[in-house]
Design a protein around this motif. Structure first.
Motif, PDB file in Angstrom:
ATOM      1  N   GLN A 162       0.827  -1.204   0.000  1.00  0.00           N
ATOM      2  CA  GLN A 162       0.000   0.000   0.000  1.00  0.00           C
ATOM      3  C   GLN A 162       0.864   1.258   0.000  1.00  0.00           C
ATOM      4  O   GLN A 162       0.524   2.254  -0.650  1.00  0.00           O
ATOM      5  N   ALA A 195       1.035   7.111  -6.457  1.00  0.00           N
ATOM      6  CA  ALA A 195      -0.100   8.010  -6.685  1.00  0.00           C
ATOM      7  C   ALA A 195       0.198   9.432  -6.217  1.00  0.00           C
ATOM      8  O   ALA A 195      -0.625  10.334  -6.421  1.00  0.00           O
ATOM      9  N   GLY A 196       1.324   9.622  -5.561  1.00  0.00           N
ATOM     10  CA  GLY A 196       1.697  10.956  -5.111  1.00  0.00           C
ATOM     11  C   GLY A 196       1.096  11.371  -3.786  1.00  0.00           C
ATOM     12  O   GLY A 196       1.208  12.536  -3.394  1.00  0.00           O
ATOM     13  N   ASP A 197       0.446  10.443  -3.065  1.00  0.00           N
ATOM     14  CA  ASP A 197      -0.160  10.774  -1.768  1.00  0.00           C
ATOM     15  C   ASP A 197       0.836  10.416  -0.670  1.00  0.00           C
ATOM     16  O   ASP A 197       0.864   9.298  -0.144  1.00  0.00           O
ATOM     17  N   LEU A 198       1.672  11.378  -0.306  1.00  0.00           N
ATOM     18  CA  LEU A 198       2.754  11.105   0.636  1.00  0.00           C
ATOM     19  C   LEU A 198       2.249  10.891   2.061  1.00  0.00           C
ATOM     20  O   LEU A 198       2.871  10.168   2.845  1.00  0.00           O
ATOM     21  N   VAL A 199       1.111  11.522   2.404  1.00  0.00           N
ATOM     22  CA  VAL A 199       0.561  11.349   3.752  1.00  0.00           C
ATOM     23  C   VAL A 199       0.117   9.902   3.950  1.00  0.00           C
ATOM     24  O   VAL A 199       0.451   9.260   4.953  1.00  0.00           O
ATOM     25  N   ARG A 200      -0.651   9.399   2.987  1.00  0.00           N
ATOM     26  CA  ARG A 200      -1.105   8.004   3.098  1.00  0.00           C
ATOM     27  C   ARG A 200       0.059   7.033   3.006  1.00  0.00           C
ATOM     28  O   ARG A 200       0.058   5.996   3.661  1.00  0.00           O
ATOM     29  N   ALA A 201       1.032   7.354   2.173  1.00  0.00           N
ATOM     30  CA  ALA A 201       2.196   6.479   2.041  1.00  0.00           C
ATOM     31  C   ALA A 201       2.938   6.375   3.373  1.00  0.00           C
ATOM     32  O   ALA A 201       3.348   5.284   3.786  1.00  0.00           O
ATOM     33  N   LYS A 202       3.111   7.520   4.043  1.00  0.00           N
ATOM     34  CA  LYS A 202       3.804   7.516   5.341  1.00  0.00           C
ATOM     35  C   LYS A 202       3.024   6.696   6.369  1.00  0.00           C
ATOM     36  O   LYS A 202       3.613   5.930   7.141  1.00  0.00           O
ATOM     37  N   GLU A 208       0.656   4.208  -2.794  1.00  0.00           N
ATOM     38  CA  GLU A 208       0.390   5.601  -2.445  1.00  0.00           C
ATOM     39  C   GLU A 208       1.531   6.514  -2.904  1.00  0.00           C
ATOM     40  O   GLU A 208       1.292   7.652  -3.326  1.00  0.00           O
ATOM     41  N   HIS A 209       2.770   6.017  -2.828  1.00  0.00           N
ATOM     42  CA  HIS A 209       3.903   6.798  -3.335  1.00  0.00           C
ATOM     43  C   HIS A 209       3.736   7.058  -4.830  1.00  0.00           C
ATOM     44  O   HIS A 209       3.933   8.186  -5.305  1.00  0.00           O
TER      45      HIS A 209
END
Length: 741
Positions: A183, A190-197, A187-188
């Motif tokens: 996941q 997709a550019g969603d760094l908050v969700r990736a973290k 997310e990385h």
């Protein structure tokens, strides 16, 4: 005999393995496994927080001692085990462990559904332990147990994984870690760094979670005492009795008293001053109940663990909406403690006063309190209702009353009560503020009261027996001789057909049934009944006072005219007694439905009749809509509100399948009120088949508003003004004509 009792310890892993292999059996004299899911969650929480859960008393089994004690397998066990131990003390805990760790395909005790138990990994690793142990049920629970990907997505670790043994915990944790690493990559990209973290953090915690669970599984120790298999049965029973009756009981009140003394608070002195105002109850646990009321009012919980947070300055961990943790004191200082104590004592005094009032709850003597253990929850909820805004206070008190009677007639407080009190306080408090959050016990009572076996309620003091006695008092049961409501101190429940005469007629235990009992004074029992059959003493009363007078008095005892005719038969036989029980059973059930289920307890007879007529209109409108329309023509805005109520009810009532209910128009209509029925009928998609019957939309709306205003006045204000009454009666007459077409 010096080695007859051997103290020992077993790891959780060992216990689970023994449970899986059927090595524990339960003697017949033990009560049934009765823990509710909340109790099982509480046990799991204690185990995984490394708390002491008490010791077990086991007896090495042989064919002879298993046969002598008529032993059975642990609840839910279906295999052919090797029973090595008889469980003399600890059945509820071991049965709860088996049910949680093995996930047998059987419903939970006294429930219609199977419950499955999980640890919320996210909350567990955040140390939000109160919310970390959860259960699921119905179809979703089964789906979640089978679907490991869904478990990982929702952070749900099934306790059944531990039951599988071997390396299953490691495999599950590795799968959880892999899922959140994937996941994070998604997310990385997709550019969603908050969700990736966030996903990376979940993956990082997987190893810690695995080690924690594995550590508990292998190192958590449960103490047990093992009795040698050669001990004779009578000595085993004596040992069992000694251990359960002579141990030193750790009383939370005494512990808090000792801890409060350095802070200048003499808890025993405070209780000594408060106790005289609560003498009516006569329970030794009332001092603990006072602490539990304090805890419920301040922090919603009342188990012993939470009572420690009543110590001034003692900090408890809380979780913010964003998941972060913080600590704060429940009780700020000594003054705050005394203030909260006084509030709790006042709440208990109010609770006792209203429960014992002959026109409120009818428990006119402590002997007729259905449960003493319900007092903390009832007192706290009654006080909470008093805190509501003036316009909501009456509705809140009605909800407390509904919950109370539902609890009485479902035997809700016959088992472990601390967790039940906590759950009920939270649920009913939420219901006070939101109509959609009705607790499941209300539906359970309303759906199940007809199946109560009242004939077998012969034990005075049981919840249902006392509940019916209270209902007779509330119905205004008048003394047969004096034709007045007796003083509470003079009341007792006497046999209608005397016990001695019943035995001589060959009537069995049912002569003591609550259906053959009613509240009378000792004087009436002594001077009028005199051990005679009803066809003698009732005939004598009728001769002196007239048939109509006696019939009116018996009506207050829920003895109908039909029942009176049966009682006057001469000769009076055991068959007549059976018929009398059947008729009184019908009358009492009708009273339960009328007064408690339909909540007409405190209405006058004329208002009850009006409320019943309004209900008839509502039911006929539902039937008419179901006949003329379908879900496809039912307006979406009304359907949406009904679906929301169905979903809410399904969360608390296992009998409701939300998916099936929303597909059935008849079921959807059950969740619509009068004015929503009106909105549906006058909608563009539905009006045509109703136009001939109701004339105009404006006329129908006006008439609905008339009877709805009358119902609201009946149900809320209790003072019905003349205009509302006349308008409501006019609306009822109009509907009577329109619906008869």
């Amino acid at each position: 005999m010096k080695d007859a009792q051997t103290p020992n310890r077993a790891s959780l892993q060992s216990l689970v393995e023994h449970l899986k292999n059927g090595r524990y059996v339960i003697p017949d004299f033990q009560r049934e496994f009765e823990w509710v899911p909340a109790d099982i969650n509480a046990l799991m929480r204690s185990i995984f927080l490394d708390y002491y859960i008490g010791s077990l008393l086991l007896w090495r089994s042989t064919d002879e001692n298993r046969s002598a004690l008529a032993c059975e397998e642990i609840y839910g066990y279906k295999g052919h085990g090797k029973p090595d131990y008889i469980v003399l003390d600890g059945q509820q805990r071991l049965s709860a462990m088996y049910y949680a760790f093995m996930a047998p395909e059987v419903s939970a005790p006294n429930r219609a559904s199977r419950f499955l138990f999980f640890i919320d990994v996210e909350k567990f690793m955040q140390e939000a332990y109160e919310d970390a142990f959860v259960n699921e049920w119905t179809r979703y629970g089964e789906f979640l147990l089978r679907n490991e990907t869904e478990q990982h997505r929702r952070h749900r670790f099934p306790l059944a994984v531990i039951g599988k043994g071997g390396y299953e915990v490691f495999k599950w944790a590795d799968g959880y870690k892999d899922y959140w690493n994937r996941q994070a990559t998604i997310e990385h990209e997709a550019g969603d760094l908050v969700r990736a973290k966030a996903a990376e953090e979940y993956a990082e915690k997987a190893d810690d979670f695995r080690e924690t669970i594995n550590d508990i599984n292998s190192k958590y120790q449960v103490a047990y005492i093992e009795l040698d298999r050669e001990i004779e049965l009578d000595k085993v029973c004596d040992i069992f009795t000694q251990i359960n009756s002579r141990g030193i009981r750790l009383d939370i009140f005494d512990l808090l008293n000792a801890l409060l003394k350095p802070k200048g608070i003499q808890l025993k002195l405070l209780w000594r001053e408060a106790a005289p105002g609560l003498e009516f109850v006569g329970s030794r646990r009332l001092n603990v109940y006072a602490l539990q009321v304090m805890s419920l009012l301040r922090q919603n919980y009342c188990s012993p663990r939470y009572l420690y947070y009543l110590l001034p300055g003692q900090k408890r961990t809380f979780r913010r909406p964003d998941g972060s943790l913080f600590r704060k004191s429940i009780v700020n200082d000594e003054e705050d403690f005394r203030s909260l104590w006084n509030e709790a004592i006042a709440a208990l005094e109010d609770a006792v006063g209203v429960l014992s009032h002959p026109q409120e709850y009818g428990a006119v003597s402590s002997a007729y309190l259905p449960y003493v253990a319900i007092l903390p929850a009832f007192a706290a909820l009654y006080a909470e209702a008093g805190r509501q805004t003036p316009q909501n206070r009456l509705s809140a008190r009605r909800k407390v009353r509904s919950w109370y009677w539902a609890s009485v007639f479902t035997n809700r407080y016959s088992g472990a009560v601390d967790s039940t009190s906590t759950r009920d306080f939270i649920d009913v408090s939420a219901w006070m503020k939101d109509e959609l959050r009705k607790p499941g016990v209300i539906d359970e009572f309303q759906d199940g009261f007809r199946s109560l076996d009242l004939r077998r309620e012969v034990r005075r003091g049981s919840s249902i027996y006392n509940g019916i006695f209270n209902l007779l008092v509330l119905n205004g049961a008048r003394d047969w001789a004096a034709d007045s409501v007796p003083k509470a101190s003079e009341l007792d429940d006497h046999h209608i057909v005397p016990q001695s005469r019943g035995r001589s007629l060959g009537i069995g235990p049912e002569v003591d049934s609550v259906l053959n009992r009613t509240p009378l004074t000792a004087e009436t029992n002594r001077d009028y009944i005199k051990g005679r059959l009803p066809n003698e003493y009732l005939a004598e009363l009728i001769a002196s006072n007239g048939l109509e007078s006696i019939r009116a008095i018996l009506d207050t005892h829920l003895i109908s005219g039909v029942a009176l005719e049966i009682l006057l038969r001469d000769p009076f036989t055991s068959d007549d007694f059976e018929q009398f029980l059947g008729e009184r059973d019908r009358t009492i059930r009708a009273a339960i439905e009328e007064l408690l289920v339909k909540e007409r307890l405190d209405l006058s007879a004329p208002l009850r009749e009006l409320d019943g007529r309004i209900e008839t209109v509502e039911l006929k409108l539902r039937d008419l809509i179901a006949q003329e329309c379908s879900l496809s023509t039912f307006p979406e805005h009304v359907s949406q509100r009904a679906r929301a109520r169905i979903q809410q009810s399904a969360r608390t009532n296992p009998a409701i399948d939300a998916e099936e209910y929303t597909k059935d128009l008849v079921k959807v209509l059950e969740f619509c009120d009068l004015q929503e029925l009106q909105q549906a009928i006058v909608s563009r998609s539905m009006w045509l088949p109703f136009e001939t019957r109701f004339g105009t939309k404006e006329m129908l709306t006006s008439r609905i508003n008339q009877i709805a205003s009358l119902r609201n006045a009946i149900r809320h204000s209790r003072a019905v003004d003349e205009i509302t009454l006349k308008d409501g009666e006019a609306g009822l007459l109009w509907f009577q004509q329109a619906l008869s077409q």
